[in-house]
Design a protein around this motif. Sequence first.
Motif, PDB file in Angstrom:
ATOM      1  N   ASP A 152      13.947  -1.797  -3.686  1.00 37.61           N
ATOM      2  CA  ASP A 152      14.847  -1.279  -4.727  1.00 37.61           C
ATOM      3  C   ASP A 152      14.823  -2.159  -5.971  1.00 37.61           C
ATOM      4  OD1 ASP A 152      15.602   0.820  -3.137  1.00 37.61           O
ATOM      5  OD2 ASP A 152      17.498  -0.075  -2.497  1.00 37.61           O
ATOM      6  N   ASN A 153      14.478  -3.422  -5.781  1.00 40.05           N
ATOM      7  CA  ASN A 153      14.464  -4.362  -6.907  1.00 40.05           C
ATOM      8  C   ASN A 153      13.099  -4.476  -7.582  1.00 40.05           C
ATOM      9  OD1 ASN A 153      17.187  -5.055  -6.663  1.00 40.05           O
ATOM     10  ND2 ASN A 153      16.771  -6.642  -5.145  1.00 40.05           N
ATOM     11  N   GLU A 154      12.148  -3.653  -7.170  1.00 42.79           N
ATOM     12  CA  GLU A 154      10.841  -3.664  -7.836  1.00 42.79           C
ATOM     13  C   GLU A 154      10.990  -3.311  -9.306  1.00 42.79           C
ATOM     14  OE1 GLU A 154       7.435  -2.534  -4.563  1.00 42.79           O
ATOM     15  OE2 GLU A 154       8.456  -0.888  -5.571  1.00 42.79           O
ATOM     16  N   THR A 155      10.209  -3.947 -10.135  1.00 38.56           N
ATOM     17  CA  THR A 155      10.262  -3.670 -11.573  1.00 38.56           C
ATOM     18  C   THR A 155       9.901  -2.224 -11.866  1.00 38.56           C
ATOM     19  OG1 THR A 155       9.657  -5.961 -12.061  1.00 38.56           O
ATOM     20  CG2 THR A 155       9.367  -4.344 -13.825  1.00 38.56           C
ATOM     21  N   SER A 156       8.845  -1.755 -11.215  1.00 36.60           N
ATOM     22  CA  SER A 156       8.435  -0.354 -11.344  1.00 36.60           C
ATOM     23  C   SER A 156       8.692   0.334 -10.010  1.00 36.60           C
ATOM     24  CB  SER A 156       6.945  -0.274 -11.705  1.00 36.60           C
ATOM     25  OG  SER A 156       6.535   1.072 -11.844  1.00 36.60           O
ATOM     26  N   SER A 157       9.786   1.087  -9.940  1.00 37.58           N
ATOM     27  CA  SER A 157      10.215   1.660  -8.669  1.00 37.58           C
ATOM     28  C   SER A 157       9.228   2.692  -8.127  1.00 37.58           C
ATOM     29  CB  SER A 157      11.589   2.311  -8.824  1.00 37.58           C
ATOM     30  OG  SER A 157      11.966   2.975  -7.638  1.00 37.58           O
ATOM     31  N   ASN A 184      10.267   4.367  -5.423  1.00 36.91           N
ATOM     32  CA  ASN A 184      11.200   5.254  -4.716  1.00 36.91           C
ATOM     33  C   ASN A 184      10.853   5.350  -3.230  1.00 36.91           C
ATOM     34  OD1 ASN A 184      13.437   7.036  -4.553  1.00 36.91           O
ATOM     35  ND2 ASN A 184      12.056   8.792  -4.588  1.00 36.91           N
ATOM     36  N   ILE A 185      10.677   4.193  -2.608  1.00 34.54           N
ATOM     37  CA  ILE A 185      10.309   4.147  -1.194  1.00 34.54           C
ATOM     38  C   ILE A 185      11.564   4.126  -0.326  1.00 34.54           C
ATOM     39  CG2 ILE A 185       9.211   2.722   0.584  1.00 34.54           C
ATOM     40  CD1 ILE A 185       7.258   1.825  -1.686  1.00 34.54           C
ATOM     41  N   HIS A 186      11.502   4.851   0.781  1.00 31.07           N
ATOM     42  CA  HIS A 186      12.630   4.959   1.700  1.00 31.07           C
ATOM     43  C   HIS A 186      12.290   4.228   2.994  1.00 31.07           C
ATOM     44  CE1 HIS A 186      12.566   8.400  -1.016  1.00 31.07           C
ATOM     45  NE2 HIS A 186      13.884   8.454  -0.896  1.00 31.07           N
ATOM     46  N   LEU A 196       0.810  -1.222   0.000  1.00 30.65           N
ATOM     47  CA  LEU A 196       0.000   0.000   0.000  1.00 30.65           C
ATOM     48  C   LEU A 196       0.841   1.270   0.000  1.00 30.65           C
ATOM     49  CD1 LEU A 196      -2.892  -0.801   2.542  1.00 30.65           C
ATOM     50  CD2 LEU A 196      -2.868  -1.073   0.049  1.00 30.65           C
ATOM     51  N   LEU A 197       2.152   1.137   0.087  1.00 30.37           N
ATOM     52  CA  LEU A 197       2.996   2.324   0.138  1.00 30.37           C
ATOM     53  C   LEU A 197       2.951   3.074  -1.197  1.00 30.37           C
ATOM     54  CD1 LEU A 197       6.101   0.894   2.012  1.00 30.37           C
ATOM     55  CD2 LEU A 197       4.282   2.335   2.950  1.00 30.37           C
ATOM     56  N   ARG A 198       2.733   4.364  -1.104  1.00 32.01           N
ATOM     57  CA  ARG A 198       2.637   5.200  -2.298  1.00 32.01           C
ATOM     58  C   ARG A 198       4.021   5.631  -2.779  1.00 32.01           C
ATOM     59  NH1 ARG A 198      -2.318   8.716   0.257  1.00 32.01           N
ATOM     60  NH2 ARG A 198      -4.049   7.496  -0.596  1.00 32.01           N
ATOM     61  N   GLN A 199       4.044   6.222  -3.957  1.00 33.15           N
ATOM     62  CA  GLN A 199       5.286   6.737  -4.514  1.00 33.15           C
ATOM     63  C   GLN A 199       5.969   7.665  -3.510  1.00 33.15           C
ATOM     64  OE1 GLN A 199       6.031   5.688  -7.646  1.00 33.15           O
ATOM     65  NE2 GLN A 199       8.002   6.725  -7.815  1.00 33.15           N
ATOM     66  N   ASN A 200       7.274   7.465  -3.323  1.00 29.16           N
ATOM     67  CA  ASN A 200       8.107   8.283  -2.439  1.00 29.16           C
ATOM     68  C   ASN A 200       7.750   8.146  -0.958  1.00 29.16           C
ATOM     69  OD1 ASN A 200       9.362   9.389  -4.790  1.00 29.16           O
ATOM     70  ND2 ASN A 200       7.670  10.848  -4.969  1.00 29.16           N
TER      71      ASN A 200
END
Length: 282
Positions: free
Chosen positions: A211-216, A218-220, A127-131
């Motif tokens: 980091d290895n997701e196909t479609s990043s 950019n989660i920290h 459920l984590l959104r972009q960034n």
Amino acid sequence: MSIEKIAIVTGANKGIGYAIVKGLCEKFTGKVYLTSRDVFKGEAAIESLQELGYNPAYHELDITNQTSVDKFKAYIAKNYGGVNVLVNNAGFAFSVKATEPFGKQAEVSVNVNYFGTLRVSEAFLPLLRQNANVINVSSSLGHLAKIPSEEIRKKIADPSLTIAGLSDLMTEFVRAAKTDSNLEKTWGTSAYGVSKVGMSAMTIIHQRMLDNETSSRNIHVNHVHPGYVATNMNDYHGILTVEEGAVAPLHLALNTHGWKGQFVWRDCTVADWFGPKLPSVF
């Protein structure tokens, strides 16, 4: 479904978690969820914050209960579709005066601090959104150097270690503690410390997975030592206030820092989790 930004703080009815919620209410441009295992205490915390002029939302969340985690995940997914900030703050430590056998202390500490945090993290990772920012509240005792055994440290630091492998190591520690062989097997004598090392190692593995997701996205995902804070977990022997303990977690939640998989010290600097020494200022 609302598209507003969402921040979640676990174990937030008191202590550092409460201070993190307060800080997010002040600066986060979205809805802040205060969660707790005890509904009565959680609602009391909400009322206290409302009296200060803040308006966080509340939801019950017991990180040791899969049904509770699933219900909260379903609620967030249905009503908002995603999460921008997840602060895994919920944790447990036995008092230094505790009389429970070490095996019991190990079992409970690992169940809450490692497996509980893992349960919440893996529920909400999709459920984590972009960034998005994930902050795992660890401890100075969660530094890898706190594990006495070089062999075990190497296993935990192995870049090929998976969550399944890490979970096996945490279970191995509990088994050793229950058979009074934790010293013989060089795990040391801190159940809380091992559980927090597990949480910190989990942080690094989850960051590697994301980091290895196909479609990043950019989660920290970072882990943080908030400092030696005076809370009920240490019988109020700490030297910092809960507000001071919330500084580094809030920095990770609110600022564009670019850090991924880092061990952040209470002064908002990056510490070497793999190194032989800890920063001198606790």
